[in-house]
Design an enzyme around this catalytic site. Structure first.
Site, mmCIF file in Angstrom:
data_model
loop_
_atom_site.group_PDB
_atom_site.id
_atom_site.type_symbol
_atom_site.label_atom_id
_atom_site.label_comp_id
_atom_site.label_asym_id
_atom_site.label_seq_id
_atom_site.Cartn_x
_atom_site.Cartn_y
_atom_site.Cartn_z
ATOM 1 N N HIS A 49 -15.246 -53.144 -49.755
ATOM 2 C CA HIS A 49 -15.268 -54.282 -50.613
ATOM 3 C C HIS A 49 -14.214 -54.491 -51.450
ATOM 4 O O HIS A 49 -13.957 -53.693 -52.523
ATOM 5 C CB HIS A 49 -16.759 -54.258 -51.186
ATOM 6 N N ALA A 86 -23.074 -56.864 -42.479
ATOM 7 C CA ALA A 86 -23.107 -56.138 -41.412
ATOM 8 C C ALA A 86 -24.643 -55.419 -41.295
ATOM 9 O O ALA A 86 -25.257 -55.095 -42.529
ATOM 10 C CB ALA A 86 -22.260 -54.853 -41.712
ATOM 11 N N MET A 139 -28.709 -53.450 -45.945
ATOM 12 C CA MET A 139 -28.993 -52.973 -47.634
ATOM 13 C C MET A 139 -28.527 -53.965 -48.624
ATOM 14 O O MET A 139 -28.122 -53.777 -49.701
ATOM 15 C CB MET A 139 -28.248 -51.814 -47.579
ATOM 16 N N SER A 140 -28.392 -55.369 -48.324
ATOM 17 C CA SER A 140 -27.798 -56.195 -49.064
ATOM 18 C C SER A 140 -28.394 -57.655 -48.667
ATOM 19 O O SER A 140 -29.409 -57.852 -48.111
ATOM 20 C CB SER A 140 -26.451 -56.496 -48.735
ATOM 21 N N HIS A 148 -24.366 -53.836 -54.463
ATOM 22 C CA HIS A 148 -25.294 -53.307 -53.809
ATOM 23 C C HIS A 148 -26.407 -52.550 -54.716
ATOM 24 O O HIS A 148 -26.036 -51.923 -55.646
ATOM 25 C CB HIS A 148 -25.254 -52.374 -52.730
ATOM 26 N N HIS A 177 -21.600 -45.139 -42.032
ATOM 27 C CA HIS A 177 -20.675 -46.259 -42.863
ATOM 28 C C HIS A 177 -19.488 -46.578 -42.177
ATOM 29 O O HIS A 177 -19.047 -47.844 -41.963
ATOM 30 C CB HIS A 177 -20.458 -46.086 -44.252
ATOM 31 N N ASN A 207 -24.839 -51.927 -34.942
ATOM 32 C CA ASN A 207 -25.162 -50.841 -34.293
ATOM 33 C C ASN A 207 -26.777 -51.135 -33.914
ATOM 34 O O ASN A 207 -27.190 -52.001 -34.307
ATOM 35 C CB ASN A 207 -25.098 -49.568 -35.000
ATOM 36 N N SER A 230 -19.723 -55.912 -45.588
ATOM 37 C CA SER A 230 -18.712 -54.679 -45.381
ATOM 38 C C SER A 230 -17.895 -54.849 -44.071
ATOM 39 O O SER A 230 -18.458 -55.173 -42.942
ATOM 40 C CB SER A 230 -19.569 -53.488 -45.089
ATOM 41 N N TYR A 269 -28.211 -50.210 -54.558
ATOM 42 C CA TYR A 269 -28.409 -48.795 -54.379
ATOM 43 C C TYR A 269 -26.908 -48.104 -55.118
ATOM 44 O O TYR A 269 -27.043 -46.886 -55.478
ATOM 45 C CB TYR A 269 -28.121 -48.220 -52.873
ATOM 46 N N GLU A 270 -26.062 -48.992 -55.669
ATOM 47 C CA GLU A 270 -24.965 -48.340 -56.231
ATOM 48 C C GLU A 270 -25.422 -48.052 -57.971
ATOM 49 O O GLU A 270 -24.629 -47.528 -58.724
ATOM 50 C CB GLU A 270 -23.951 -49.379 -56.412
#
Length: 271
Positions: free
Chosen positions: A58, A110, A208-209, A80, A244, A232, A27, A82-83
């Site tokens: 992306h 990220a 998350m990846s 991802h 995001h 962060n 990202s 979660y998609e």
């Protein structure tokens, strides 16, 4: 076979391309693809079986050319779990890199830091991972064409490639942290309790990846290097915003260091 069809389409669009290293851009990190020389860009939509990234930041292009003196194939956009597309897309992307000749992959992402001294804007080399996605991209019948039923994850993040990256970082003067990356499914960010839990388990960064790509890459014999741009501090560690949009802004701000590291690593790799 879908992967073979995609690989054939790549060879047709970029005849003579012989990439050695595949790159997956996370990202807000798609700018590295713009530095590729003699580039041939192919939208995922034009490659049979390729997934369509559904997350802002992306682009969804495969870019082939030279970077740091090495022929590369750059995936400008990942999918991802979660998609809701499962992990078929991850397998398709990474296995296609293998079929078009890549011998190693550089995974970027990220991530949130779980160490206060490694703050936003830092780059962390991934030394190992913890998979808390609740799934594995190799679930289901094994495809023996690519690898064994039970692949080892010992040294999944290649020690020799990490040593090259450390040497490259010293050469170009970019500070480089090192740590364990933990993958959550998402798309919700972690709770403070979850952050405390994974710190106890030994994680240094969270996202998350990236872990699915590493597993698929190792299954088909690719060497793996990983870098996380810290956007962060984990909730409960820092007081900053976690969103995001904030991830994209912070990744863009730190992208210059990651790009310098990537090019310097490829220069080392090509020697």
């Amino acid at each position: 076979m879908p992967v073979e069809k995609a690989a054939a389409a790549v060879r047709e669009r970029a005849p003579g391309a012989a990439p050695r290293v595949g790159i997956v851009l996370g990202s807000g990190l798609g700018g590295l693809a713009d530095r590729i020389e003699d580039a041939v860009a192919i939208p995922y939509a034009e490659l049979p079986g390729f997934p369509r990234p559904g997350v802002h930041g992306h682009a969804g292009r495969l870019v082939l050319g030279r970077l740091g003196g090495v022929e590369v194939a750059c995936l400008q956009g990942r999918v991802h779990a979660y998609e809701g597309q499962g992990t078929d897309g991850v397998r398709m992307l990474i296995r296609t890199l293998s079929r078009i000749g890549c011998e190693a992959v550089m995974l970027t992402c990220a991530a949130g830091s779980l160490r206060a001294e490694v703050g936003p804007g830092s780059v962390m080399m991934i030394a190992d991972h913890i998979n808390l996605l609740g799934t594995n991209p190799l679930v289901g019948p094994n495809d023996d064409e690519f690898g064994p039923r039970f692949p080892s994850m010992v040294d999944a993040w290649d020690p020799e490639l990490r040593a090259m990256l450390s040497q490259a970082a010293g050469r170009v003067g970019v500070p480089l942290a090192e740590g364990v990356y933990c993958a959550f499914l998402g798309p919700s960010f972690e709770t403070p309790a979850e952050v405390r839990m994974i710190r106890t388990l030994g994680a240094d960064a969270v996202g998350m990846s990236t872990v699915p790509e590493c597993i698929v890459a190792r299954h088909c014999g690719l060497r793996v290097l990983g870098m996380a741009v810290i956007t962060n501090l984990g909730v409960g560690i820092g007081d900053g915003e976690v969103s995001h949009d904030q991830t994209l802004r912070a990744a863009a701000a730190a992208a210059a260091d990651l790009e310098r590291l990537a090019v310097a690593f490829l220069e080392e790799y090509g020697r």
